[in-house]
Design a protein around this motif. Structure first.
Motif, PDB file in Angstrom:
ATOM      1  N   ALA A  39       0.900  -1.339  -0.051  1.00 33.35           N
ATOM      2  CA  ALA A  39       0.134  -0.076   0.268  1.00 33.35           C
ATOM      3  C   ALA A  39       0.920   1.315  -0.215  1.00 33.35           C
ATOM      4  O   ALA A  39       0.969   1.827   1.121  1.00 33.35           O
ATOM      5  CB  ALA A  39      -1.028  -0.568   0.970  1.00 33.35           C
ATOM      6  N   LEU A  40       1.789   1.276  -1.077  1.00 35.70           N
ATOM      7  CA  LEU A  40       1.845   2.477  -1.364  1.00 35.70           C
ATOM      8  C   LEU A  40       0.975   3.629  -0.904  1.00 35.70           C
ATOM      9  O   LEU A  40       0.632   3.804  -2.171  1.00 35.70           O
ATOM     10  CB  LEU A  40       3.045   2.490  -2.697  1.00 35.70           C
ATOM     11  N   PRO A  41       1.089   4.685  -0.836  1.00 35.96           N
ATOM     12  CA  PRO A  41       0.317   6.320  -0.708  1.00 35.96           C
ATOM     13  C   PRO A  41       0.723   7.434  -1.874  1.00 35.96           C
ATOM     14  O   PRO A  41       2.158   6.732  -2.558  1.00 35.96           O
ATOM     15  CB  PRO A  41       1.004   7.239   0.159  1.00 35.96           C
ATOM     16  N   ASP A  42      -0.303   7.557  -3.228  1.00 40.89           N
ATOM     17  CA  ASP A  42      -0.660   7.814  -3.117  1.00 40.89           C
ATOM     18  C   ASP A  42       1.125   9.698  -4.293  1.00 40.89           C
ATOM     19  O   ASP A  42       1.481   9.407  -5.096  1.00 40.89           O
ATOM     20  CB  ASP A  42      -2.058   9.168  -4.467  1.00 40.89           C
ATOM     21  N   GLU A  43       0.675  10.113  -2.844  1.00 36.23           N
ATOM     22  CA  GLU A  43       1.401  11.051  -3.234  1.00 36.23           C
ATOM     23  C   GLU A  43       3.014  10.848  -2.666  1.00 36.23           C
ATOM     24  O   GLU A  43       3.951  11.092  -3.543  1.00 36.23           O
ATOM     25  CB  GLU A  43       1.948  11.805  -1.523  1.00 36.23           C
ATOM     26  N   VAL A  44       3.535   9.471  -2.042  1.00 40.17           N
ATOM     27  CA  VAL A  44       4.665   8.973  -1.941  1.00 40.17           C
ATOM     28  C   VAL A  44       5.282   8.709  -3.458  1.00 40.17           C
ATOM     29  O   VAL A  44       6.278   8.802  -3.852  1.00 40.17           O
ATOM     30  CB  VAL A  44       5.201   7.950  -0.851  1.00 40.17           C
ATOM     31  N   ALA A  45       3.843   7.719  -4.429  1.00 40.84           N
ATOM     32  CA  ALA A  45       4.717   7.516  -5.809  1.00 40.84           C
ATOM     33  C   ALA A  45       4.522   8.716  -6.559  1.00 40.84           C
ATOM     34  O   ALA A  45       5.602   8.350  -7.695  1.00 40.84           O
ATOM     35  CB  ALA A  45       3.717   6.684  -6.322  1.00 40.84           C
ATOM     36  N   ARG A  46       3.180   9.664  -6.020  1.00 42.09           N
ATOM     37  CA  ARG A  46       4.158  11.606  -7.361  1.00 42.09           C
ATOM     38  C   ARG A  46       5.500  11.273  -6.826  1.00 42.09           C
ATOM     39  O   ARG A  46       5.912  12.878  -8.087  1.00 42.09           O
ATOM     40  CB  ARG A  46       3.178  12.329  -7.637  1.00 42.09           C
ATOM     41  N   ALA A  47       6.175  11.690  -5.845  1.00 39.71           N
ATOM     42  CA  ALA A  47       7.409  12.067  -5.309  1.00 39.71           C
ATOM     43  C   ALA A  47       8.353  11.226  -6.232  1.00 39.71           C
ATOM     44  O   ALA A  47       9.322  12.066  -6.143  1.00 39.71           O
ATOM     45  CB  ALA A  47       7.645  12.635  -3.368  1.00 39.71           C
ATOM     46  N   LEU A  48       8.106   9.917  -5.742  1.00 37.89           N
ATOM     47  CA  LEU A  48       9.119   9.348  -5.982  1.00 37.89           C
ATOM     48  C   LEU A  48       9.981   8.948  -8.197  1.00 37.89           C
ATOM     49  O   LEU A  48      10.433   8.795  -8.071  1.00 37.89           O
ATOM     50  CB  LEU A  48       9.028   7.808  -5.951  1.00 37.89           C
ATOM     51  N   ALA A  49       8.531   8.932  -9.170  1.00 40.70           N
ATOM     52  CA  ALA A  49       8.397   9.434 -10.213  1.00 40.70           C
ATOM     53  C   ALA A  49       9.658  10.359 -10.860  1.00 40.70           C
ATOM     54  O   ALA A  49      10.526   9.301 -11.066  1.00 40.70           O
ATOM     55  CB  ALA A  49       6.955   9.340 -10.816  1.00 40.70           C
ATOM     56  N   PRO A  50       9.497  11.096 -10.235  1.00 37.63           N
ATOM     57  CA  PRO A  50      10.021  12.370 -11.226  1.00 37.63           C
ATOM     58  C   PRO A  50      11.938  11.747 -10.663  1.00 37.63           C
ATOM     59  O   PRO A  50      12.921  11.270 -11.289  1.00 37.63           O
ATOM     60  CB  PRO A  50      10.920  13.612 -10.386  1.00 37.63           C
ATOM     61  N   ASP A  51      12.168  10.678  -9.492  1.00 40.49           N
ATOM     62  CA  ASP A  51      12.782  10.873  -9.189  1.00 40.49           C
ATOM     63  C   ASP A  51      13.201   9.701  -9.885  1.00 40.49           C
ATOM     64  O   ASP A  51      15.506   9.269 -10.386  1.00 40.49           O
ATOM     65  CB  ASP A  51      13.739  10.821  -7.447  1.00 40.49           C
ATOM     66  N   VAL A  52      12.821   9.005  -9.867  1.00 42.58           N
ATOM     67  CA  VAL A  52      13.592   6.993 -10.662  1.00 42.58           C
ATOM     68  C   VAL A  52      13.873   7.765 -12.176  1.00 42.58           C
ATOM     69  O   VAL A  52      14.178   7.258 -12.518  1.00 42.58           O
ATOM     70  CB  VAL A  52      12.037   6.471 -10.757  1.00 42.58           C
ATOM     71  N   GLU A  53      12.785   8.828 -12.670  1.00 44.31           N
ATOM     72  CA  GLU A  53      13.123   8.734 -13.992  1.00 44.31           C
ATOM     73  C   GLU A  53      14.438   9.359 -13.811  1.00 44.31           C
ATOM     74  O   GLU A  53      14.934   9.113 -15.309  1.00 44.31           O
ATOM     75  CB  GLU A  53      12.004  10.367 -14.399  1.00 44.31           C
TER      76      GLU A  53
END
Length: 162
Positions: A39-53
């Protein structure tokens, strides 16, 4: 602001290519599930996406540099592994160099979910197949090349010059 010397955006300064996300938060959630984070929160996923990219772009750009220095136009798994080693990250396993591209297929109805087709094996065929030859047994035989600076005359040592 937020641009690095290589022209890419950094994770805190926005997204590269004018806001065109390449790694979506949904992809981050799927990856999190594969490593056991259900259960990864949506806000954490949105914050991680640019870093992963950003990190993926760095690895791929360095892999391209390795390929260019090797006078190749396409990157290989060895180029990606060299780029990962440059960052002290464990290399990829299971994808040998020179094996060619791995064919992935898209799951119908899931635009960001891919799988690798695998051939189904019949158990009776596997059981009927001839077994490979067993490896040769390993032997370890220790011996002293020299004792206190004197080479003993034994068959394992080379003959001393007269």
């Amino acid at each position: 602001p937020g641009r690095t010397s290589r022209g890419m955006s950094d994770p805190t300064g926005g997204v590269a290519d004018g806001g065109n996300d390449r790694v979506s938060p949904e992809s981050i959630k799927i990856i999190a599930q594969t490593v056991g984070i259900e259960a990864l929160p949506d806000e954490v996923a949105r914050a991680l996406a640019p870093d992963v990219e950003y990190r993926l772009r760095e690895v791929i750009q360095d892999a391209l540099k390795f390929a260019r220095h090797s006078k190749r136009s396409a990157i290989s798994t060895e180029d990606v592994n060299a780029s990962l080693r440059l960052r002290d990250v464990e290399p990829l396993y299971g994808f040998p160099a020179g094996a060619g591209p791995v064919p992935f297929r898209e799951v119908p109805g899931q635009p960001e979910l891919f799988f690798q087709e695998q051939k189904e094996l019949q158990l009776k065929d596997v059981l009927a197949a001839k077994l490979p030859r067993p490896p040769v047994a390993v032997n370890v035989v220790p011996h002293w090349l020299a004792v206190e600076g004197v080479q003993p005359v034994i068959p394992e040592n080379p003959n001393p010059d007269p």
